[in-house]
Motif scaffolding. Structure first.
Motif, PDB file in Angstrom:
ATOM      1  N   GLY A  53       0.772  -1.237   0.000  1.00  0.00           N
ATOM      2  CA  GLY A  53       0.000   0.000   0.000  1.00  0.00           C
ATOM      3  C   GLY A  53       0.803   1.288   0.000  1.00  0.00           C
ATOM      4  N   ARG A  91       0.847  12.558  -3.777  1.00  0.00           N
ATOM      5  CA  ARG A  91       0.538  11.134  -3.635  1.00  0.00           C
ATOM      6  C   ARG A  91       1.705  10.300  -4.127  1.00  0.00           C
ATOM      7  NH1 ARG A  91      -4.546  11.399  -1.939  1.00  0.00           N
ATOM      8  NH2 ARG A  91      -6.028  12.844  -2.889  1.00  0.00           N
ATOM      9  N   SER A 265      -4.501   8.062   9.765  1.00  0.00           N
ATOM     10  CA  SER A 265      -3.628   7.913   8.599  1.00  0.00           C
ATOM     11  C   SER A 265      -3.769   9.175   7.761  1.00  0.00           C
ATOM     12  CB  SER A 265      -4.018   6.686   7.776  1.00  0.00           C
ATOM     13  OG  SER A 265      -3.439   6.763   6.476  1.00  0.00           O
ATOM     14  N   SER A 267      -2.413   9.737   4.849  1.00  0.00           N
ATOM     15  CA  SER A 267      -2.638   9.389   3.444  1.00  0.00           C
ATOM     16  C   SER A 267      -4.102   9.053   3.200  1.00  0.00           C
ATOM     17  CB  SER A 267      -1.738   8.226   3.025  1.00  0.00           C
ATOM     18  OG  SER A 267      -1.977   7.074   3.806  1.00  0.00           O
ATOM     19  N   SER A 268      -4.741   8.356   4.132  1.00  0.00           N
ATOM     20  CA  SER A 268      -6.163   8.058   3.981  1.00  0.00           C
ATOM     21  C   SER A 268      -7.002   9.325   4.083  1.00  0.00           C
ATOM     22  CB  SER A 268      -6.617   7.054   5.043  1.00  0.00           C
ATOM     23  OG  SER A 268      -5.990   5.803   4.861  1.00  0.00           O
ATOM     24  N   ALA A 271      -7.045  11.308   0.898  1.00  0.00           N
ATOM     25  CA  ALA A 271      -7.883  10.689  -0.122  1.00  0.00           C
ATOM     26  C   ALA A 271      -9.365  10.867   0.167  1.00  0.00           C
ATOM     27  CB  ALA A 271      -7.551   9.200  -0.237  1.00  0.00           C
ATOM     28  N   ALA A 272      -9.762  10.693   1.435  1.00  0.00           N
ATOM     29  CA  ALA A 272     -11.180  10.690   1.787  1.00  0.00           C
ATOM     30  C   ALA A 272     -11.716  12.068   2.153  1.00  0.00           C
ATOM     31  CB  ALA A 272     -11.425   9.726   2.949  1.00  0.00           C
TER      32      ALA A 272
END
Length: 328
Positions: A53, A91, A265, A267-268, A271-272
């Motif tokens: 990931g 990213r 997170s 990175s999450s 994204a969200a």
């Protein structure tokens, strides 16, 4: 353009090199940044060793935070102008002379904030702020325990606590030779990880710890639970050791101890909920610009030195926050 390229997974720097790659082209809703400085992070090491990931494919150009100036704009992008100073989440691809970013994850750079410091803000400083505030619900007077206290996020947390109203700061490090670095970062009490850690924490905080920040996955969770005060919060925000995290404790242990375990997170989140990540970055940069937050970074003078820093981090030898000067 020049970029740091990881050819394939490896536990060492042998498959990392600086190479010429094609310059990215921004798509709709994106822009490119002419990178002045980029942040170096342990998450790059996790990508290098092939943890699931973390690398989008091989070869892979790492780098998740940059600062510089807008180079080009994708279609429909009206919020920025070419040449504008910015800081940005990426990213991947940040350890390069030009990086692409989603416009929603780019923030204008306030006057008086250097690109060296700004390149540490998207991941390190924004993570530290959100761990304490939105996720950890820090309250002035709380006792905060931080694992990996001598690292970049650890040092940032130590500096944020006074800026957010103050509290007791207990830092944990992996080896005795990291104690001085953690103390220099601002931790009031510094303890070395070992079999007696829980008892040492209890001696330093007799009423327990209100907020535990733990980037080590679940390997230290038994200690976290043992030292947490009633109504204490434990935030897990990484898996530095790799491998598969163990299951969380039964609900009865949390209910009986009036404890909460949360996860985070960045990175999450980007994204969200990119607006939340960008808002944290904006808040951090404003604090730096207003001199309410002092930030120290160690600057590497070129991309050629980054692989050695990654190895230092992989071996647990790093201290504080590293950034690299990328500008040609």
């Amino acid at each position: 353009m020049r970029a740091l390229v990881m050819i394939e997974p490896s536990d060492g720097p042998d498959r990392t090199q600086v190479d010429k790659v094609d310059e990215p082209v921004p798509g709709p809703g994106q822009l490119t940044v002419e990178v002045a400085h980029a942040g170096i992070n342990f998450i790059d090491v996790m990508a290098r060793r092939g943890d699931p990931g973390y690398a989008s494919g091989w070869p892979y150009v790492p780098g998740l935070e940059v600062a510089g100036t807008v180079r080009s704009l994708g279609a429909g992008n009206t919020g920025f102008s070419v040449g504008q100073p910015v800081a940005a989440f990426t990213r991947g691809g940040g350890l390069a002379e030009v990086a692409v970013a989603e416009s929603a994850l780019v923030v204008p750079l306030p006057g008086g904030v250097s690109t060296a410091v700004a390149s540490a803000a998207p991941l390190m400083l924004s993570t530290a702020l959100l761990l304490l505030t939105d996720i950890g619900r820090f309250r002035p007077g709380d006792t905060v325990l931080m694992h990996s206290a001598s690292g970049g996020v650890g040092g940032a947390v130590a500096r944020f606590v006074p800026a957010l109203g103050g509290g007791r700061r207990i830092g944990v490090v992996g080896r005795p030779d990291k104690v001085d670095a953690a103390r220099a970062a601002g931790w009031d009490t510094v303890l070395v990880r070992g079999p007696e850690l829980a008892g040492a924490v209890r001696s330093a905080a007799r009423d327990g710890v209100d907020l535990v920040l733990d980037p080590s996955g679940t390997t230290m969770l038994d200690v976290d639970l043992a030292v947490a005060a009633p109504t204490g919060r434990i935030v897990l925000f990484g898996n530095a050791g790799g491998g598969t995290p163990e299951p969380l404790p039964p609900a009865g242990r949390l209910i009986g101890g009036n404890l909460a375990i949360g996860g985070f997170s960045m990175s999450s989140l980007t994204a969200a909920a990119p607006a939340s990540a960008a808002d944290a970055l904006r808040r951090v940069l404003d604090l730096v610009a207003d001199r309410a937050l002092d930030v120290e970074v160690t600057e590497i003078d070129s991309l050629d030195g980054v692989a050695a820093v990654h190895q230092r981090l992989a071996e647990g030898q790093g201290s504080g926050k590293y950034v690299v000067s990328v500008a040609a």
